[in-house]
Scaffold this motif. Structure first.
Motif, PDB file in Angstrom:
ATOM      1  N   LEU A 104     -84.900 -19.203  87.619  1.00 44.99           N
ATOM      2  CA  LEU A 104     -83.867 -19.623  88.553  1.00 44.99           C
ATOM      3  C   LEU A 104     -83.421 -21.029  88.139  1.00 44.99           C
ATOM      4  CD1 LEU A 104     -86.245 -18.025  90.394  1.00 44.99           C
ATOM      5  CD2 LEU A 104     -84.393 -18.219  92.063  1.00 44.99           C
ATOM      6  N   PHE A 105     -82.142 -21.283  88.148  1.00 45.97           N
ATOM      7  CA  PHE A 105     -81.661 -22.598  87.737  1.00 45.97           C
ATOM      8  C   PHE A 105     -80.313 -22.895  88.377  1.00 45.97           C
ATOM      9  CE2 PHE A 105     -78.960 -20.127  85.058  1.00 45.97           C
ATOM     10  CZ  PHE A 105     -77.888 -20.939  84.700  1.00 45.97           C
ATOM     11  N   TYR A 106     -79.942 -24.191  88.333  1.00 50.63           N
ATOM     12  CA  TYR A 106     -78.561 -24.595  88.626  1.00 50.63           C
ATOM     13  C   TYR A 106     -78.277 -25.873  87.853  1.00 50.63           C
ATOM     14  CZ  TYR A 106     -79.944 -28.344  91.892  1.00 50.63           C
ATOM     15  OH  TYR A 106     -80.461 -29.491  92.444  1.00 50.63           O
ATOM     16  N   VAL A 107     -77.006 -26.176  87.672  1.00 50.18           N
ATOM     17  CA  VAL A 107     -76.617 -27.399  86.968  1.00 50.18           C
ATOM     18  C   VAL A 107     -75.612 -28.177  87.809  1.00 50.18           C
ATOM     19  CG1 VAL A 107     -77.018 -26.481  84.660  1.00 50.18           C
ATOM     20  CG2 VAL A 107     -74.779 -26.203  85.713  1.00 50.18           C
ATOM     21  N   SER A 108     -75.579 -29.483  87.572  1.00 50.96           N
ATOM     22  CA  SER A 108     -74.597 -30.370  88.205  1.00 50.96           C
ATOM     23  C   SER A 108     -73.775 -31.050  87.125  1.00 50.96           C
ATOM     24  CB  SER A 108     -75.295 -31.431  89.058  1.00 50.96           C
ATOM     25  OG  SER A 108     -76.002 -30.846  90.121  1.00 50.96           O
ATOM     26  N   ASP A 109     -72.537 -31.379  87.481  1.00 47.31           N
ATOM     27  CA  ASP A 109     -71.718 -32.237  86.626  1.00 47.31           C
ATOM     28  C   ASP A 109     -71.169 -33.362  87.485  1.00 47.31           C
ATOM     29  OD1 ASP A 109     -69.785 -31.048  88.154  1.00 47.31           O
ATOM     30  OD2 ASP A 109     -68.655 -30.179  86.503  1.00 47.31           O
ATOM     31  N   THR A 110     -70.238 -34.148  86.968  1.00 47.70           N
ATOM     32  CA  THR A 110     -69.635 -35.232  87.739  1.00 47.70           C
ATOM     33  C   THR A 110     -68.149 -34.951  87.929  1.00 47.70           C
ATOM     34  OG1 THR A 110     -69.038 -36.583  85.821  1.00 47.70           O
ATOM     35  CG2 THR A 110     -71.261 -36.872  86.727  1.00 47.70           C
ATOM     36  N   LYS A 111     -67.578 -35.572  88.943  1.00 47.11           N
ATOM     37  CA  LYS A 111     -66.139 -35.448  89.182  1.00 47.11           C
ATOM     38  C   LYS A 111     -65.349 -35.909  87.957  1.00 47.11           C
ATOM     39  CE  LYS A 111     -65.335 -34.042  93.466  1.00 47.11           C
ATOM     40  NZ  LYS A 111     -64.426 -32.916  93.793  1.00 47.11           N
ATOM     41  N   TRP A 112     -65.850 -36.942  87.282  1.00 46.37           N
ATOM     42  CA  TRP A 112     -65.161 -37.487  86.111  1.00 46.37           C
ATOM     43  C   TRP A 112     -65.105 -36.450  84.986  1.00 46.37           C
ATOM     44  CZ3 TRP A 112     -61.815 -40.876  84.640  1.00 46.37           C
ATOM     45  CH2 TRP A 112     -61.715 -41.246  83.297  1.00 46.37           C
ATOM     46  N   ASP A 113     -66.262 -35.828  84.690  1.00 48.03           N
ATOM     47  CA  ASP A 113     -66.286 -34.811  83.630  1.00 48.03           C
ATOM     48  C   ASP A 113     -65.369 -33.639  83.969  1.00 48.03           C
ATOM     49  OD1 ASP A 113     -68.037 -36.020  81.814  1.00 48.03           O
ATOM     50  OD2 ASP A 113     -69.772 -35.404  82.976  1.00 48.03           O
ATOM     51  N   GLU A 114     -65.343 -33.278  85.237  1.00 48.97           N
ATOM     52  CA  GLU A 114     -64.491 -32.166  85.649  1.00 48.97           C
ATOM     53  C   GLU A 114     -63.009 -32.499  85.451  1.00 48.97           C
ATOM     54  OE1 GLU A 114     -64.462 -29.277  89.497  1.00 48.97           O
ATOM     55  OE2 GLU A 114     -64.108 -31.402  89.890  1.00 48.97           O
ATOM     56  N   LEU A 115     -62.652 -33.778  85.691  1.00 48.47           N
ATOM     57  CA  LEU A 115     -61.251 -34.192  85.569  1.00 48.47           C
ATOM     58  C   LEU A 115     -60.795 -34.303  84.118  1.00 48.47           C
ATOM     59  CD1 LEU A 115     -60.990 -36.930  88.351  1.00 48.47           C
ATOM     60  CD2 LEU A 115     -59.846 -34.720  88.336  1.00 48.47           C
ATOM     61  N   ILE A 116     -61.646 -34.841  83.243  1.00 48.83           N
ATOM     62  CA  ILE A 116     -61.192 -35.161  81.888  1.00 48.83           C
ATOM     63  C   ILE A 116     -61.337 -34.001  80.913  1.00 48.83           C
ATOM     64  CG2 ILE A 116     -61.731 -37.600  82.203  1.00 48.83           C
ATOM     65  CD1 ILE A 116     -64.182 -37.172  80.395  1.00 48.83           C
ATOM     66  N   ASN A 117     -62.157 -32.997  81.255  1.00 48.36           N
ATOM     67  CA  ASN A 117     -62.384 -31.891  80.327  1.00 48.36           C
ATOM     68  C   ASN A 117     -61.493 -30.701  80.668  1.00 48.36           C
ATOM     69  OD1 ASN A 117     -64.482 -32.969  78.619  1.00 48.36           O
ATOM     70  ND2 ASN A 117     -65.825 -32.844  80.400  1.00 48.36           N
ATOM     71  N   SER A 118     -61.014 -30.029  79.644  1.00 47.48           N
ATOM     72  CA  SER A 118     -60.191 -28.839  79.847  1.00 47.48           C
ATOM     73  C   SER A 118     -61.079 -27.602  79.893  1.00 47.48           C
ATOM     74  CB  SER A 118     -59.167 -28.704  78.718  1.00 47.48           C
ATOM     75  OG  SER A 118     -59.818 -28.335  77.508  1.00 47.48           O
ATOM     76  N   GLU A 119     -60.474 -26.475  80.252  1.00 47.77           N
ATOM     77  CA  GLU A 119     -61.210 -25.216  80.315  1.00 47.77           C
ATOM     78  C   GLU A 119     -61.666 -24.748  78.933  1.00 47.77           C
ATOM     79  OE1 GLU A 119     -62.018 -23.111  83.137  1.00 47.77           O
ATOM     80  OE2 GLU A 119     -61.744 -25.118  83.971  1.00 47.77           O
ATOM     81  N   LYS A 120     -61.131 -25.350  77.879  1.00 44.80           N
ATOM     82  CA  LYS A 120     -61.520 -24.978  76.523  1.00 44.80           C
ATOM     83  C   LYS A 120     -62.812 -25.672  76.076  1.00 44.80           C
ATOM     84  CE  LYS A 120     -56.752 -24.151  75.032  1.00 44.80           C
ATOM     85  NZ  LYS A 120     -55.683 -24.529  74.072  1.00 44.80           N
TER      86      LYS A 120
END
Length: 219
Positions: A152-168
């Motif tokens: 069982l697992f989960y991961v977190s990211d940051t709002k910044w990474d979500e904003l600057i990275n594209s779906e690619k």
């Protein structure tokens, strides 16, 4: 006072010669009524022999132009300093906002995660961001009469990474290496709930936990 002393004193020759605009005249008179220092300068200029009581038109125009240029330069300097200050303040706000976004942790939705076997390792893959935190728990459970290991697992990211990275953009992380017994794992679930005492739950409690999780990989 509406205007600083330096600007008013630059306007005094025009005021004395009565060639300044009505707006400048009112501003000078308002300032003189409140400022004793400028009143003293005004009195000295008015009584000085260096100021002609009836200057020629050419002299009036020259004085007017010089005073206007002096006022214009001082106003320009003040406007420039104000603009630089505004840009500096904006830059501080931008960097502060970036810092907040970089430190804002958020749990990633399971639909951005995939799990696969690569070189014997169980590998997770996150789409559109970078992993900043990974929580994993390996639990042995009994299914029927057979004992199996599940992850069982989960991961977190940051709002910044979500904003600057594209779906690619993809980032990968290891869930279980081959030398840690990845071959013994029968299923991998994405679980964002409480990980406390997962390994000590009863079979019924653990199966309820599995039901509230998302199956991402199964052997």
């Amino acid at each position: 006072m509406k205007y600083p002393c330096e600007l008013v004193q630059d306007l005094l020759p025009l005021y004395i010669d009565e060639v300044c605009s009505e707006e400048s005249k009112k501003a000078v008179e308002e300032h003189l009524s409140e400022c004793p220092d400028c009143r003293a300068v005004y009195a000295e200029m008015r009584d000085s022999d260096e100021i002609e009581l009836t200057p020629s038109l050419a002299n009036r125009e020259r004085q007017k132009a010089e005073s206007y240029q002096s006022v214009k330069k001082k106003l320009f300097r003040k406007q420039l300093l104000a603009a630089v200050g505004a840009v500096f303040a904006l830059a501080i706000l931008v960097f502060a906002a970036i810092g907040i976004l970089k430190n804002t942790q958020q749990v990633v939705e399971y639909n951005k995660i995939s799990v696969s076997i690569a070189g014997g390792d169980l590998i997770g893959r996150l789409r559109g961001s970078e992993v900043s935190y990974l929580k994993i728990k390996r639990v042995s459970t009994t299914v029927g009469s057979e004992e199996k290991d599940v992850l069982l697992f989960y991961v977190s990211d940051t709002k910044w990474d979500e904003l600057i990275n594209s779906e690619k953009v993809f980032s990968e992380f290891t869930l279980c290496a081959a030398d840690k017994g990845s071959d013994d794992i029968s299923a991998v679930y994405y679980f964002t709930g409480d990980y406390t005492n997962l390994e000590n739950m009863s079979e019924t409690e653990f199966q309820n936990t599995i039901l509230s999780s998302q199956l991402l990989w199964e052997k």
